[in-house]
Write a protein that holds these residues in place. Structure first.
Motif, PDB file in Angstrom:
ATOM      1  N   LEU A 182      72.335  -8.852   2.211  1.00 17.20           N
ATOM      2  CA  LEU A 182      71.401  -9.033   3.326  1.00 17.20           C
ATOM      3  C   LEU A 182      71.855  -8.271   4.553  1.00 17.20           C
ATOM      4  O   LEU A 182      71.048  -7.611   5.227  1.00 17.20           O
ATOM      5  CB  LEU A 182      71.265 -10.524   3.645  1.00 17.20           C
ATOM      6  CG  LEU A 182      70.407 -10.861   4.866  1.00 17.20           C
ATOM      7  CD1 LEU A 182      68.977 -10.377   4.658  1.00 17.20           C
ATOM      8  CD2 LEU A 182      70.436 -12.356   5.156  1.00 17.20           C
ATOM      9  N   ARG A 183      73.154  -8.336   4.831  1.00 19.48           N
ATOM     10  CA  ARG A 183      73.669  -7.647   6.015  1.00 19.48           C
ATOM     11  C   ARG A 183      73.430  -6.145   5.935  1.00 19.48           C
ATOM     12  O   ARG A 183      73.021  -5.514   6.917  1.00 19.48           O
ATOM     13  CB  ARG A 183      75.158  -7.933   6.165  1.00 19.48           C
ATOM     14  CG  ARG A 183      75.748  -7.457   7.489  1.00 19.48           C
ATOM     15  CD  ARG A 183      77.253  -7.537   7.462  1.00 19.48           C
ATOM     16  NE  ARG A 183      77.712  -8.814   6.957  1.00 19.48           N
ATOM     17  CZ  ARG A 183      78.956  -9.031   6.559  1.00 19.48           C
ATOM     18  NH1 ARG A 183      79.841  -8.044   6.565  1.00 19.48           N
ATOM     19  NH2 ARG A 183      79.314 -10.217   6.114  1.00 19.48           N
ATOM     20  N   GLY A 242      67.771 -11.099  10.770  1.00 14.01           N
ATOM     21  CA  GLY A 242      68.679 -11.077   9.627  1.00 14.01           C
ATOM     22  C   GLY A 242      69.868 -11.983   9.831  1.00 14.01           C
ATOM     23  O   GLY A 242      70.317 -12.661   8.892  1.00 14.01           O
ATOM     24  N   GLU A 298      70.955 -15.232   7.464  1.00 17.26           N
ATOM     25  CA  GLU A 298      72.273 -15.358   6.830  1.00 17.26           C
ATOM     26  C   GLU A 298      72.991 -16.623   7.274  1.00 17.26           C
ATOM     27  O   GLU A 298      73.636 -17.293   6.472  1.00 17.26           O
ATOM     28  CB  GLU A 298      73.130 -14.138   7.146  1.00 17.26           C
ATOM     29  CG  GLU A 298      74.526 -14.235   6.559  1.00 17.26           C
ATOM     30  CD  GLU A 298      75.238 -12.900   6.481  1.00 17.26           C
ATOM     31  OE1 GLU A 298      76.464 -12.887   6.638  1.00 17.26           O
ATOM     32  OE2 GLU A 298      74.563 -11.881   6.281  1.00 17.26           O
ATOM     33  N   GLY A 324      72.628 -17.955   3.962  1.00 18.61           N
ATOM     34  CA  GLY A 324      73.618 -17.138   3.271  1.00 18.61           C
ATOM     35  C   GLY A 324      74.729 -17.939   2.626  1.00 18.61           C
ATOM     36  O   GLY A 324      75.149 -17.643   1.501  1.00 18.61           O
TER      37      GLY A 324
END
Length: 208
Positions: free
Chosen positions: A130-131, A187, A191, A195
Motif C-alpha cells: 500500500l505504501r 493512504g 494503513e 494495515g
C-alpha cells in the motif's frame, strides 16, 4: 527573482525527465537486490523473531509515536522531492534521492524474500504494498517537475551575466503538492486503521 503563474522548468518535456529519474530508481533497485544477497543469515533469523513476536502483541490504540513514524515513512521522499525543486543543487540530489528510494525499498523486500522464501514476497506486499502504491506515484509526480525547476535554477546561477529567463512557480506546482498530500494522507489513514490487521492475518497464515 520574479514569480509568475507559469513555471519555466515545467515547459521542458515531462517524459524524458521521468525516464531519467526512473533509470536511477531502477539502478537503486538492482543495487539493493545485489547487496541484500550478502546479508548474513542471522539477519533473516532476527527478522523472523521480530515478526513472530509481533504476533504475540495485543491490539493497542494508536500512539503519537506511531503516527509520526507513519508520516515520516509516507511523506519523506515526496517532500524531499518537492523542496529540492527550489534549489539548484536539486539537479544533483534528485537523481541520488531517487536511487536511494529504489535501493532501500528493494533491499527491504529482498530481506523478506531471503528470510521467508516465496512467502516473503507476500509478506513484503503486505508491509510495503500500500505504501509503495501511494508514495511512488506521488514521488515521481513531484520529482519530475522539481528536476526541471532545479535545472533551470542551476542554469540561472551559472549564467554569469548572460541573459537567462527567471525561474517561476505557478499554480500547477501547488496543485500537485495539494493532490499528493491528500493522496498520501488517505493512504496513511488506510494503513494505520487496516494495515496491521492485514499483516497480522498474513503472519498468522505463514508463520504459525
Amino acid at each position: 527573482m520574479k514569480w509568475k503563474r507559469r513555471n519555466r522548468g515545467e515547459q521542458s518535456p515531462f517524459l524524458p525527465r521521468l525516464l531519467f529519474l526512473a533509470t536511477f530508481f531502477l539502478g537503486g533497485v538492482i543495487l539493493g537486490q545485489v547487496l541484500a544477497g550478502r546479508v548474513p543469515d542471522e539477519t533473516g533469523r532476527e527478522l523472523s523473531r521480530y515478526l513472530e513476536s509481533y504476533l504475540s502483541l495485543e491490539d493497542g490504540s494508536l500512539t503519537s509515536g506511531d503516527l509520526w513514524a507513519a508520516l515520516l515513512l509516507y511523506g519523506r521522499y515526496p517532500l524531499i522531492a518537492f523542496l529540492l525543486g527550489f534549489a539548484s543543487i536539486g539537479v544533483v540530489l534528485l537523481p541520488l534521492t531517487t536511487a536511494a528510494f529504489g535501493f532501500f525499498l528493494s533491499f527491504s523486500v529482498s530481506c523478506f524474500t531471503a528470510a521467508f522464501g516465496r512467502e516473503g514476497v507476500l509478506l513484503a506486499a503486505g508491509v510495503f504494498g500500500l505504501r509503495c502504491a501511494v508514495t511512488l506515484p506521488c514521488y515521481f509526480l513531484l520529482a519530475v517537475p522539481a528536476l526541471g525547476t532545479s535545472g533551470a535554477l542551476a542554469s540561472l546561477s551559472l549564467g554569469r551575466g548572460r541573459r537567462v529567463a527567471a525561474v517561476t512557480y505557478g499554480r500547477a506546482c501547488w496543485h500537485r503538492l495539494a493532490v499528493c498530500a491528500g493522496v498520501l494522507v488517505l493512504g496513511l489513514c488506510v494503513e494505520l486503521f487496516f494495515g496491521q490487521r492485514i499483516l497480522r492475518l498474513l503472519l498468522e497464515r505463514l508463520l504459525v
